[in-house]
Design a protein around this motif. Structure first.
Motif, PDB file in Angstrom:
ATOM      1  N   PRO A   1      63.858  24.736  19.588  1.00 45.57           N
ATOM      2  CA  PRO A   1      63.403  23.743  18.022  1.00 45.57           C
ATOM      3  C   PRO A   1      62.216  24.211  17.666  1.00 45.57           C
ATOM      4  O   PRO A   1      61.148  24.035  17.988  1.00 45.57           O
ATOM      5  CB  PRO A   1      63.059  22.124  18.578  1.00 45.57           C
ATOM      6  CG  PRO A   1      63.235  21.523  20.034  1.00 45.57           C
ATOM      7  CD  PRO A   1      63.528  23.028  21.141  1.00 45.57           C
ATOM      8  N   GLY A   2      61.945  24.455  16.476  1.00 46.42           N
ATOM      9  CA  GLY A   2      61.027  24.427  15.246  1.00 46.42           C
ATOM     10  C   GLY A   2      60.331  23.029  14.895  1.00 46.42           C
ATOM     11  O   GLY A   2      60.720  22.023  15.297  1.00 46.42           O
TER      12      GLY A   2
ATOM     13  N   ALA B   1      58.627  32.730  15.435  1.00 46.76           N
ATOM     14  CA  ALA B   1      57.768  33.163  14.570  1.00 46.76           C
ATOM     15  C   ALA B   1      56.897  31.362  13.974  1.00 46.76           C
ATOM     16  O   ALA B   1      57.707  30.343  14.346  1.00 46.76           O
ATOM     17  CB  ALA B   1      58.795  33.374  13.438  1.00 46.76           C
ATOM     18  N   VAL B   2      56.205  31.489  13.192  1.00 44.34           N
ATOM     19  CA  VAL B   2      54.994  30.851  13.006  1.00 44.34           C
ATOM     20  C   VAL B   2      54.781  31.075  11.614  1.00 44.34           C
ATOM     21  O   VAL B   2      54.107  32.294  11.416  1.00 44.34           O
ATOM     22  CB  VAL B   2      53.850  30.064  13.935  1.00 44.34           C
ATOM     23  CG1 VAL B   2      53.062  29.039  13.375  1.00 44.34           C
ATOM     24  CG2 VAL B   2      54.680  29.587  14.907  1.00 44.34           C
ATOM     25  N   SER B   3      54.409  30.308  10.367  1.00 46.04           N
ATOM     26  CA  SER B   3      53.376  30.543   9.174  1.00 46.04           C
ATOM     27  C   SER B   3      52.654  29.123   8.410  1.00 46.04           C
ATOM     28  O   SER B   3      53.198  28.283   9.876  1.00 46.04           O
ATOM     29  CB  SER B   3      54.457  31.155   8.199  1.00 46.04           C
ATOM     30  OG  SER B   3      56.261  29.964   7.580  1.00 46.04           O
ATOM     31  N   VAL B   4      52.043  29.459   8.317  1.00 48.22           N
ATOM     32  CA  VAL B   4      50.992  28.308   7.678  1.00 48.22           C
ATOM     33  C   VAL B   4      50.820  28.902   6.098  1.00 48.22           C
ATOM     34  O   VAL B   4      50.558  30.195   6.076  1.00 48.22           O
ATOM     35  CB  VAL B   4      49.147  28.184   8.233  1.00 48.22           C
ATOM     36  CG1 VAL B   4      48.282  27.777   7.995  1.00 48.22           C
ATOM     37  CG2 VAL B   4      49.778  28.619   9.437  1.00 48.22           C
ATOM     38  N   HIS B   5      50.787  27.965   5.607  1.00 48.76           N
ATOM     39  CA  HIS B   5      50.466  28.154   3.831  1.00 48.76           C
ATOM     40  C   HIS B   5      50.392  26.701   3.358  1.00 48.76           C
ATOM     41  O   HIS B   5      50.418  25.969   3.428  1.00 48.76           O
ATOM     42  CB  HIS B   5      51.794  28.752   3.389  1.00 48.76           C
ATOM     43  CG  HIS B   5      53.203  27.580   3.043  1.00 48.76           C
ATOM     44  ND1 HIS B   5      53.692  27.938   4.286  1.00 48.76           N
ATOM     45  CD2 HIS B   5      53.472  26.510   2.113  1.00 48.76           C
ATOM     46  CE1 HIS B   5      55.175  26.900   3.592  1.00 48.76           C
ATOM     47  NE2 HIS B   5      54.711  26.408   2.511  1.00 48.76           N
TER      48      HIS B   5
ATOM     49  N   ALA C   1      43.067  22.633  10.384  1.00 50.53           N
ATOM     50  CA  ALA C   1      43.647  21.486  11.356  1.00 50.53           C
ATOM     51  C   ALA C   1      45.206  22.955  11.153  1.00 50.53           C
ATOM     52  O   ALA C   1      46.150  22.409  12.358  1.00 50.53           O
ATOM     53  CB  ALA C   1      43.917  20.316  10.439  1.00 50.53           C
ATOM     54  N   ALA C   2      45.520  23.284  10.240  1.00 44.53           N
ATOM     55  CA  ALA C   2      47.214  23.754  10.227  1.00 44.53           C
ATOM     56  C   ALA C   2      47.173  24.908  11.232  1.00 44.53           C
ATOM     57  O   ALA C   2      47.889  25.313  11.622  1.00 44.53           O
ATOM     58  CB  ALA C   2      47.512  24.341   8.983  1.00 44.53           C
TER      59      ALA C   2
ATOM     60  N   VAL D   1      52.785  24.416   8.147  1.00 40.71           N
ATOM     61  CA  VAL D   1      53.091  24.480  10.001  1.00 40.71           C
ATOM     62  C   VAL D   1      54.550  24.806   9.553  1.00 40.71           C
ATOM     63  O   VAL D   1      55.573  23.851   9.873  1.00 40.71           O
ATOM     64  CB  VAL D   1      51.861  24.523  10.744  1.00 40.71           C
ATOM     65  CG1 VAL D   1      52.287  25.155  11.972  1.00 40.71           C
ATOM     66  CG2 VAL D   1      50.906  24.141  10.318  1.00 40.71           C
ATOM     67  N   LEU D   2      55.259  25.878   9.709  1.00 38.90           N
ATOM     68  CA  LEU D   2      56.581  26.050  10.409  1.00 38.90           C
ATOM     69  C   LEU D   2      56.782  26.592  11.292  1.00 38.90           C
ATOM     70  O   LEU D   2      55.938  28.445  11.652  1.00 38.90           O
ATOM     71  CB  LEU D   2      57.260  26.752   8.966  1.00 38.90           C
ATOM     72  CG  LEU D   2      57.181  26.133   7.314  1.00 38.90           C
ATOM     73  CD1 LEU D   2      57.282  26.546   6.389  1.00 38.90           C
ATOM     74  CD2 LEU D   2      58.436  24.419   7.484  1.00 38.90           C
TER      75      LEU D   2
END
Length: 73
Positions: free
Chosen positions: A15-16, A42-46, A26-27, A6-7
């Motif tokens: 802070p990110g 912005a949020v990303s999951v991978h 969970a992610a 998760v970013l």
């Protein structure tokens, strides 16, 4: 071993995060929490093959790796 990443990216002063989690569920839950934080833009999951211990002679971008299942939220 944690393989989901998760970013998040925040505005100045917020802070990110860069977190590794063991499952996609969970992610995604953590990504929803991050998205609700004030100042997060912005949020990303991978799925992160290199975080799973895959060795690579060069760094690769998960956005470009078809195995990554990259998702912007």
């Amino acid at each position: 071993m944690a393989t989901w990443r998760v970013l998040s990216r925040g505005t100045v002063g917020t802070p990110g995060v860069d977190l590794l989690l063991p499952t996609q569920v969970a992610a995604r839950a953590q990504a929803a929490i991050e998205r609700a934080r004030p100042g997060i833009v912005a949020v990303s999951v991978h799925f992160c093959p290199h975080a799973a211990g895959e060795e690579s002679p060069t760094w690769f971008d998960c956005k470009e790796d078809p195995r990554a299942e990259y998702e912007e939220m």
